[in-house]
Structures are given as structure tokens and as C-alpha cells.
Design a protein around this motif. Sequence first.
Motif, PDB file in Angstrom:
ATOM      1  N   LEU A   1       0.780  -1.194   0.012  1.00 31.15           N
ATOM      2  CA  LEU A   1      -0.138   0.095   0.002  1.00 31.15           C
ATOM      3  C   LEU A   1       0.738   1.214   0.164  1.00 31.15           C
ATOM      4  O   LEU A   1       0.226   2.227   0.187  1.00 31.15           O
ATOM      5  N   ALA A   2       2.189   1.146  -0.139  1.00 31.84           N
ATOM      6  CA  ALA A   2       3.017   2.406  -0.030  1.00 31.84           C
ATOM      7  C   ALA A   2       2.647   3.396  -1.321  1.00 31.84           C
ATOM      8  O   ALA A   2       2.492   4.666  -0.785  1.00 31.84           O
ATOM      9  N   PRO A   3       2.138   3.058  -2.494  1.00 30.69           N
ATOM     10  CA  PRO A   3       1.712   4.496  -3.268  1.00 30.69           C
ATOM     11  C   PRO A   3       0.434   5.218  -2.618  1.00 30.69           C
ATOM     12  O   PRO A   3       0.244   6.251  -2.850  1.00 30.69           O
TER      13      PRO A   3
ATOM     14  N   PRO B   1       2.053  10.389  -0.131  1.00 29.82           N
ATOM     15  CA  PRO B   1       2.175  10.995  -1.465  1.00 29.82           C
ATOM     16  C   PRO B   1       3.282  11.367  -2.130  1.00 29.82           C
ATOM     17  O   PRO B   1       3.337  11.967  -3.175  1.00 29.82           O
ATOM     18  N   TYR B   2       4.357  10.946  -1.629  1.00 28.96           N
ATOM     19  CA  TYR B   2       5.878  11.321  -2.094  1.00 28.96           C
ATOM     20  C   TYR B   2       6.448  10.729  -3.018  1.00 28.96           C
ATOM     21  O   TYR B   2       6.090   9.283  -2.978  1.00 28.96           O
TER      22      TYR B   2
ATOM     23  N   GLY C   1      10.883  12.123   8.839  1.00 27.05           N
ATOM     24  CA  GLY C   1      11.837  13.125   8.644  1.00 27.05           C
ATOM     25  C   GLY C   1      12.428  12.973   6.994  1.00 27.05           C
ATOM     26  O   GLY C   1      11.759  12.092   6.341  1.00 27.05           O
ATOM     27  N   THR C   2      13.407  13.627   6.654  1.00 28.81           N
ATOM     28  CA  THR C   2      13.824  13.592   5.326  1.00 28.81           C
ATOM     29  C   THR C   2      15.185  13.211   5.220  1.00 28.81           C
ATOM     30  O   THR C   2      15.822  13.566   6.364  1.00 28.81           O
ATOM     31  N   ASP C   3      15.828  13.217   4.114  1.00 30.85           N
ATOM     32  CA  ASP C   3      17.313  12.854   3.975  1.00 30.85           C
ATOM     33  C   ASP C   3      18.141  14.001   3.579  1.00 30.85           C
ATOM     34  O   ASP C   3      17.575  15.142   3.501  1.00 30.85           O
TER      35      ASP C   3
ATOM     36  N   LEU D   1      10.387   7.876   4.995  1.00 35.51           N
ATOM     37  CA  LEU D   1       9.255   7.006   5.295  1.00 35.51           C
ATOM     38  C   LEU D   1       8.915   6.368   3.834  1.00 35.51           C
ATOM     39  O   LEU D   1       8.461   5.112   3.721  1.00 35.51           O
ATOM     40  N   THR D   2       8.809   7.007   2.832  1.00 39.29           N
ATOM     41  CA  THR D   2       8.294   6.725   1.590  1.00 39.29           C
ATOM     42  C   THR D   2       9.414   5.702   1.053  1.00 39.29           C
ATOM     43  O   THR D   2       9.078   4.883   0.580  1.00 39.29           O
ATOM     44  N   ARG D   3      10.786   6.400   1.424  1.00 45.76           N
ATOM     45  CA  ARG D   3      11.669   5.472   0.636  1.00 45.76           C
ATOM     46  C   ARG D   3      11.928   4.076   1.386  1.00 45.76           C
ATOM     47  O   ARG D   3      12.236   3.225   0.883  1.00 45.76           O
ATOM     48  N   ILE D   4      11.478   4.016   2.705  1.00 47.07           N
ATOM     49  CA  ILE D   4      11.373   2.762   3.395  1.00 47.07           C
ATOM     50  C   ILE D   4      10.607   1.834   2.935  1.00 47.07           C
ATOM     51  O   ILE D   4      10.675   0.401   2.770  1.00 47.07           O
TER      52      ILE D   4
END
Length: 292
Positions: free
Chosen positions: A46-48, A52-53, A74-76, A83-86
Motif C-alpha cells: 500500500l506504499a503508493p 503522497p511522496y 523525517g527527510t534525507d 518513510l516513503t523510501r523505506i
Amino acid sequence: MINPQIVTEAKEKNTKTHPIWFKLKHNKMTTIGFLVLFLIVCLAILAPILTPYDPAKINVAEKFQGPSLQHLFGTDEVGRDILTRILFGARLSLGVGLLVIFVAACIGIFIGAVSGYFGGIIDQIIMRVMDMLLAFPTLILAMALTASLGPSLHNAMMAIAIVEIPIYVRLARSETLVLREKLFVKSAVVFGIKPIPIILKHIIPNAVSPVIIQATLDVGNAILMIATLGFLGLGAQPPTPEWGSMISTGWKYLLDYWWYPTFPGIFLFLTSGALNLIGDGVRDILDPKSNR
């Protein structure tokens, strides 16, 4: 009053009727492993929808933002949502781990069955090659193969599959040495069935149980190896969202931006731990020698 003998007989009947479900139900650690893995798989699928990123989109204006309602993890260093990248990295790690072990198990069980069934010089050649591969530590050999093939995710997958094959070859061979002496195999030989059909129809289906047990234990190790190769720069290359490469980049900022390497590390730990718990449970269920 309830007769204790009746209760005991009912439990024994339930165990015999549904042995797998009964053992899973009463193995708390395996149940926890299934629940954790199920949650991670659902998040990955369900990541997408959940975020929203874009996992690869750069937004320098929001770099190194701490955990907040807008960016939960957070962001890189280039403003990408962690979170999106994880979550997208979970898709990659789980998919790669399952695929690598599936390929290694399929190739290994066939080679091991051929080796055990034919014996003689064929068995000697195959097993000496396997012994050569097993002589090296698994991770070191995977690193060497990936480095020689070139840093990429596909080469890392190939290297891990190669170093995992000998384990399944030895398992399948040991089972085949027993199975080839069974009456149903000797009957097939008497009826004139050729060796390869005997191996495919009679040997492999009966030798698959220990392979499945080993495979469930190895999926977590494969995910850890993929992450390790990514950490060393030999696996997935940027901007691919992969836990190992995220930790590799984030540990440099650990003191100032702790969230960067911490959250990918937690997900890696939970996934590999859950798979190991499930592997232990599957071994308890399928292995008749296990009596813990």
C-alpha cells in the motif's frame, strides 16, 4: 466435573486433525513473526496509497527535516521523505530476498538430486565444486563475486544466489541418498523409467521438505546480505530506495540527524527477525526430528 481424560483426548484429536494450525497457534514467537511480516508486507503493497511522496524526487528546500506530521520519519540529505523510501525499499528487499532464495533452492535441489541419484564420478565432481564454494564465508564470497561482476542490484542477486546454492545441493543430495534405496524408486527403475523423470517425479517431490525449511530460514539472511552489499556500495545504486544504501549514507549523519539511518535499520531488523521466527516455526512443523 469435566473428565480430564476427555479433555486430553479432545486436544490430541484436534492436534491430529489440524497439526499445522495447532502448532502455529501455540507457537507465540512464530505468530508474532507472521504478524510483523504481514504488517510490513501490507505497508509495502500500500506504499503508493499511504504516502503522497515520490521516493526518488529531490526537494533540497526540505532536506534534513526531523520527524513531523508532514514527514513522519523525517527527510534525507536531498529532501526525500524517508518513510516513503523505506516503504518502497520494503518492496525491493522482500522481493529480492524471496526471488534469490527461490532460484537458489530450485537450482540446488535439482543438482543435489542428480548428484545423489547417479553417484560415482558425477557425485564427486559436483560435491567438490560445492565444497570449494562452501570453503569461503558466504558474505565474503558474495562481495567478491559482486565486485568482479560490477556493482548493481542484479549482480548482487546473482552473487547471493550462487553462494546459497551449495547449501541446497547438500540437503537434496542427503535426502536423495536415502530415497534412491526406497521401494518406489527401485520399482520405477525396474519398469524402465529413465533417470531424469525419476528424479523429477519421485526424488525431488519427496526431498523438498528440508529444502523448504532451509529456505524459510535463508530469506531473512538474503535480505540482510542484500542490505550489506548495498551498504558497501555493491548492491542497489542511488537513487533506488534500498535499506542498506540508506543506512550507508545515513550513518555519516547519525549524531546530527539520528532519524536518517535509524528508521531503515529498525525496519531491516524487524523484517529479518520476523522471517527468522517464521523459519523456526516452519522447521518445528515440517521437521519430524524437531521436538522442542
